[in-house]
Scaffold this motif. Structure first.
Motif, PDB file in Angstrom:
ATOM      1  N   LEU A 113      37.645  -8.216   6.092  1.00  0.00           N
ATOM      2  CA  LEU A 113      36.563  -7.236   6.177  1.00  0.00           C
ATOM      3  C   LEU A 113      35.218  -7.924   6.371  1.00  0.00           C
ATOM      4  N   MET A 114      34.958  -8.919   5.538  1.00  0.00           N
ATOM      5  CA  MET A 114      33.685  -9.626   5.585  1.00  0.00           C
ATOM      6  C   MET A 114      33.817 -10.898   4.779  1.00  0.00           C
ATOM      7  N   PHE A 180      23.712  -2.117   2.462  1.00  0.00           N
ATOM      8  CA  PHE A 180      24.110  -1.698   3.806  1.00  0.00           C
ATOM      9  C   PHE A 180      25.608  -1.463   3.822  1.00  0.00           C
ATOM     10  N   GLN A 181      26.045  -0.649   4.776  1.00  0.00           N
ATOM     11  CA  GLN A 181      27.471  -0.464   4.977  1.00  0.00           C
ATOM     12  C   GLN A 181      27.801  -0.695   6.435  1.00  0.00           C
ATOM     13  N   SER A 182      29.057  -1.065   6.667  1.00  0.00           N
ATOM     14  CA  SER A 182      29.526  -1.458   7.987  1.00  0.00           C
ATOM     15  C   SER A 182      30.424  -0.396   8.598  1.00  0.00           C
ATOM     16  N   VAL A 183      30.463  -0.375   9.914  1.00  0.00           N
ATOM     17  CA  VAL A 183      31.380   0.500  10.622  1.00  0.00           C
ATOM     18  C   VAL A 183      32.829   0.149  10.290  1.00  0.00           C
ATOM     19  N   LYS A 184      33.057  -1.028   9.715  1.00  0.00           N
ATOM     20  CA  LYS A 184      34.404  -1.443   9.329  1.00  0.00           C
ATOM     21  C   LYS A 184      34.852  -0.813   8.012  1.00  0.00           C
ATOM     22  N   GLY A 185      33.961  -0.056   7.349  1.00  0.00           N
ATOM     23  CA  GLY A 185      34.383   0.673   6.160  1.00  0.00           C
ATOM     24  C   GLY A 185      34.111  -0.015   4.843  1.00  0.00           C
ATOM     25  N   TYR A 186      33.177  -0.964   4.820  1.00  0.00           N
ATOM     26  CA  TYR A 186      32.793  -1.595   3.565  1.00  0.00           C
ATOM     27  C   TYR A 186      31.280  -1.518   3.404  1.00  0.00           C
ATOM     28  N   ILE A 220      31.950  -2.929  -1.798  1.00  0.00           N
ATOM     29  CA  ILE A 220      32.611  -1.620  -1.845  1.00  0.00           C
ATOM     30  C   ILE A 220      33.460  -1.469  -0.601  1.00  0.00           C
ATOM     31  N   TYR A 221      34.754  -1.279  -0.767  1.00  0.00           N
ATOM     32  CA  TYR A 221      35.618  -0.983   0.373  1.00  0.00           C
ATOM     33  C   TYR A 221      36.066   0.469   0.263  1.00  0.00           C
ATOM     34  N   GLY A 222      35.584   1.278   1.192  1.00  0.00           N
ATOM     35  CA  GLY A 222      35.919   2.696   1.172  1.00  0.00           C
ATOM     36  C   GLY A 222      36.730   3.161   2.346  1.00  0.00           C
ATOM     37  N   LYS A 223      37.061   2.233   3.259  1.00  0.00           N
ATOM     38  CA  LYS A 223      37.858   2.482   4.471  1.00  0.00           C
ATOM     39  C   LYS A 223      37.060   3.162   5.577  1.00  0.00           C
ATOM     40  N   ASN A 224      36.130   4.041   5.195  1.00  0.00           N
ATOM     41  CA  ASN A 224      35.260   4.695   6.174  1.00  0.00           C
ATOM     42  C   ASN A 224      33.920   4.981   5.505  1.00  0.00           C
ATOM     43  N   ALA A 225      32.997   5.543   6.277  1.00  0.00           N
ATOM     44  CA  ALA A 225      31.639   5.739   5.754  1.00  0.00           C
ATOM     45  C   ALA A 225      31.617   6.663   4.546  1.00  0.00           C
TER      46      ALA A 225
END
Length: 815
Positions: A113-114, A180-186, A220-225
């Motif tokens: 993820l990152m 910040f959050q990523s388009v990758k869902g984290y 935070i890993y949420g899978k999506n926004a």
């Protein structure tokens, strides 16, 4: 700082494997030492982890101001192999490289993820008012085309926040959230409140804070926004419900100067039969600047405040009053706070005791900011607010300058001592603690009236305190309007769902010039800008008209039958017709961690064309909004003001004449409809495929609005205020083409009984194959709920069917 490999050996250490690595397992994670750094990983949930780093030989203990969640015990496993320790939860794997100390985050399926950059943690010695500490920095490695969102309310016009440097110090028009959050869902929440530089460039993505005993951040890993937003709220606090009336229309200006004027505005709206729910009393109802923020109606222009409140309530409207984070020397709060050493000494607004511009510094106001970090100071603040204003029946608070105003910006100002250390150390969290003080104390007084706070600044976790953050004193320009859309969307993506802006922009003095026969509200350039801003605001969580220099009441723009007046009135009425949809969305925000304003990437992440789309968004789950953000009828006026330096007193009366402006002419704009759905034109019901750009005809009274196939939208009655009529006869608009669901939510509208389960939900489900709408059995109850009602179900092709609903499940065929 010297880097050396170290082996941590303590009594409770897990036995090292053959590679010689070692760590201490705790009930919530692990601790170890890598290259003279203590590193701790704590598990807070299946997809939520905390990372802490601090130099060996120092201590690191912190009670977070933003985080309310506690770590979970024994909800992880640990695996170790050469140069790596992996902490595994049900939804996340945190892998520590024991050679260089870098951490990477992967899914349980090993998708990266990152990752932190190797040697990405940096500590620089820093002395903070005599205490030895550090400046701290952590650098991460992102993929080249990875879009990221958040950071707060930024006036940079950007949707994705890549490739930039932002210095994060709260101010009038930029509200910062170190997340910040990523388009990758984290998402990453950097839990630091000092001035912080965010940088994203070829060298990496980093947070660099001026003060910190250690690096402290949450992954935070949420899978999506939506999942990331839910994780951020799980971490920092959930969103309480606002009263129904707050979603109606608000009128304000800088400022109504008498009791009669304030009440008169409400009366005029009622006479014109234009809906209105909120009126705001801006500053100086307390008198002169030496009495700044007395939180009491002591001005002779407000001789009977109790009657004023009574009169406004008698007109079925609500009153909010301006309160600040500072006090003048002739006020009771100032005197008590000063005796206890709870006032700061740096320059704040207003600087002069005289209300003139520029400030006359030969008569300093003596106004000082209070120490909102001090729990006793927050209680003193509330004591005087309760005695002077809340006891009169005032309904809501306008907490202005909650960043707070810090005018001198001298380096030594940051050395100011607060209850929690230097101002430098906690500077960006000021809005969180000052807003939290009012919310917490009002909740102690009563649960019969929900807290509603309109405030100028926000920080992580502030969503839990009943606050709606506005974007500050932005200027009245098309550029500012364009900036508000991505600013609000990025703020939403930090977990704070309640955003709004001054309709028309705050500083409007540039329009006090003649253009096509009028100035101010009759200036055609300002009229076009104001209408487009109001249309955008109709699809934000709070629809509020406010500004200086040019009055904004609807009757300032003309009269019924004229294009501008009618455009304003029609969108206010449209807002009220959507109240059942908006209030139900509010419940989805509270119950399900949803969002009002939804960047298109939240629902259509598979469509790369929307990753950086900044002027379109979803409002709730079903309505796509594409506000008109460029002038179509008048030339664009370039406006530049310094929002942090005070008033824009532009009274230039030079004429600016141009061609005759005809607001009745149709225009057009291009709109992109995302892939993954079909779309209905809100105005014509024409159906369009997704994944294409279309050209939409507009007028001064319309903007592009589209409803996603499968959408279910309840439409309420024509009203003059939010609670004028019960929702006992609602139109239910259903848009075929996909299955859909919607839950209609109702409660007592203005108390906290919903927290005890006192509310109702009516689930609607559309089956596209069978063309049936199922209205499920009502869930819950409350005193005064509607026992029997009519639902008029309408399809885009005109087909409709009316049914009586008594709380029991019914299935309606629309074939």
């Amino acid at each position: 700082m010297k880097r050396i490999h170290m082996l941590l050996i303590v009594a409770s250490t897990v036995t090292a494997n053959c590679f010689g690595q070692s760590f201490q397992k705790t009930t919530t994670g692990i601790k170890t030492v890598v290259q003279d750094l203590n590193i701790e990983i704590e598990c807070y949930g299946p997809g939520l982890a905390r990372i802490k780093k601090w130099p060996v030989g120092t201590g690191f203990s912190k009670q977070s101001l933003a985080v309310v969640k506690k770590p979970l015990e024994n909800q992880f496993t640990v695996a170790e192999k050469k140069n790596e320790i992996a902490v595994k939860t049900a939804g996340l794997v945190i892998v520590l490289n024991t050679a260089d100390g870098a951490i990477r985050f992967t899914t349980p399926q090993n998708t990266v993820l990152m990752a932190e950059k190797a040697a990405g943690a940096a500590f620089k010695p820093f002395k903070d008012i005599g205490t030895q500490t550090y400046s701290v920095k952590q650098t991460f490695s992102l993929e080249p085309d990875e879009a990221i969102y958040g950071l707060g309310i930024l006036q940079n016009g950007k949707m994705s926040q890549r490739n930039q440097e932002v210095m994060m110090i709260q101010n009038n028009t930029w509200d910062f959230v170190t997340f910040f959050q990523s388009v990758k869902g984290y998402g990453i929440y950097w839990d630091n409140y000092s001035p912080t530089k965010f940088t994203d460039n070829n060298a990496g993505t980093s947070f660099d804070s001026e003060v910190g005993d250690g690096i402290d951040y949450y992954f935070i890993y949420g899978k999506n926004a939506d999942g990331v937003v839910a994780g951020m709220r799980d971490l920092t606090g959930q969103v309480p419900m606002f009263p129904l009336w707050t979603y109606g229309f608000w009128q304000s200006k800088e400022r109504y100067k008498t009791q009669q004027e304030t009440v008169g505005v409400v009366k005029k709206y009622r006479e014109l039969k234009v809906p209105l729910d909120g009126i705001i009393q801006d500053w100086q109802y307390w008198g002169n600047n030496y009495q700044w923020n007395a939180m009491d109606f002591i001005s002779p222009d407000f001789p009977d405040a109790k009657k004023m409140v009574h009169d406004i309530h008698g007109l079925n409207a609500h009153l909010s009053v301006s309160i600040w984070a500072s006090f003048g020397p002739m006020t009771k709060p100032y005197r008590e706070l000063d005796k206890k050493g709870m006032l700061f000494n740096f320059k704040t607004w207003p600087e002069s005791g005289r209300e003139i511009w520029p400030p006359d510094l030969t008569y300093p106001s003596g106004v000082r900011v209070y120490d909102a970090y001090h729990p006793e100071a927050r209680d003193i603040y509330w004591k005087y607010l309760n005695q002077g204003v809340f006891s009169l029946g005032v309904d809501a608070w306008w907490m202005d300058s909650s960043e707070p105003d810090h005018l001198s910006q001298k380096p030594e100002d940051m050395d100011t001592k607060t209850y929690l250390g230097s101002f430098r150390k906690v500077r960006n969290a000021f809005p969180l603690v000052t807003v939290g003080g009012v919310y917490t104390n009002q909740r102690k007084v009563t649960d019969d009236k929900r807290v509603f706070i309109l405030t100028r600044s926000g920080f992580a976790g502030q969503q839990r305190y009943g606050s709606s953050v506005w974007s500050g004193d932005v200027n009245s320009s098309w550029e500012s309007l364009r900036n508000q859309v991505p600013a609000g969307l990025n703020f939403t993506l930090t977990g704070n769902p309640n955003f709004n802006s001054d309709i028309g922009g705050f500083f409007a003095g540039a329009y006090n010039t003649r253009f096509n026969g009028g100035s101010g509200a009759q200036n055609k350039q300002f009229q076009e800008l104001y209408v487009r801003w109001l249309q955008y605001a109709a699809f934000t969580p709070m629809m509020r008209s406010h500004g200086t220099d040019v009055p904004r009441e609807i009757y300032q723009f003309g009269q019924q039958g004229e294009p501008v007046y009618d455009a304003i009135a029609s969108f206010i009425r449209l807002r009220y017709s959507l109240l059942p949809y908006i209030y139900s969305t509010s419940w989805a925000v509270t119950k399900n961690q949803s969002s009002f304003m939804r960047a298109l990437v939240m629902d259509f992440a598979a469509d790369k064309k929307v990753w950086d789309m900044k002027h379109e968004y979803m409002f709730g789950q079903s309505i796509l909004v594409a506000p008109v953000v460029d002038p179509q009828y008048t030339p664009e006026k370039i406006v530049r003001t310094n929002e942090n330096s005070g008033w824009n007193q532009n009274t230039d009366n030079n004429k600016e004449e141009g061609k005759t402006t005809d607001f009745t002419q149709p225009k057009s704009v291009k709109v992109y409809l995302p892939q993954g759905a079909q779309w209905y034109d809100f105005w014509t019901n024409q159906r369009h495929a997704g994944g294409q750009e279309i050209e939409k005809t507009t007028t001064i009274a319309t903007i592009p609005l589209y409803v996603k196939a499968g959408g279910i939208i309840p439409v309420g009655p024509d009203v003059q205020y939010a609670e004028e009529k019960k929702w006992d006869a609602l139109t239910i608009k259903v848009f075929p083409g996909a299955n859909g669901a919607f839950t209609l939510y109702e409660d007592e509208f203005d108390n906290y009984n919903y927290e005890k389960g006192v509310y109702t939900e009516i689930p609607f489900q559309w089956n596209d194959k069978s063309q049936t709408l199922t209205i499920d059995a009502r869930k819950g109850k409350y005193d005064g709920m509607i026992e029997a009602r009519t639902f008029n179900i309408v399809l885009p092709d005109g087909k409709q069917k009316s049914v009586t609903y008594t709380g029991k499940k019914i299935v309606v065929s629309m074939k």
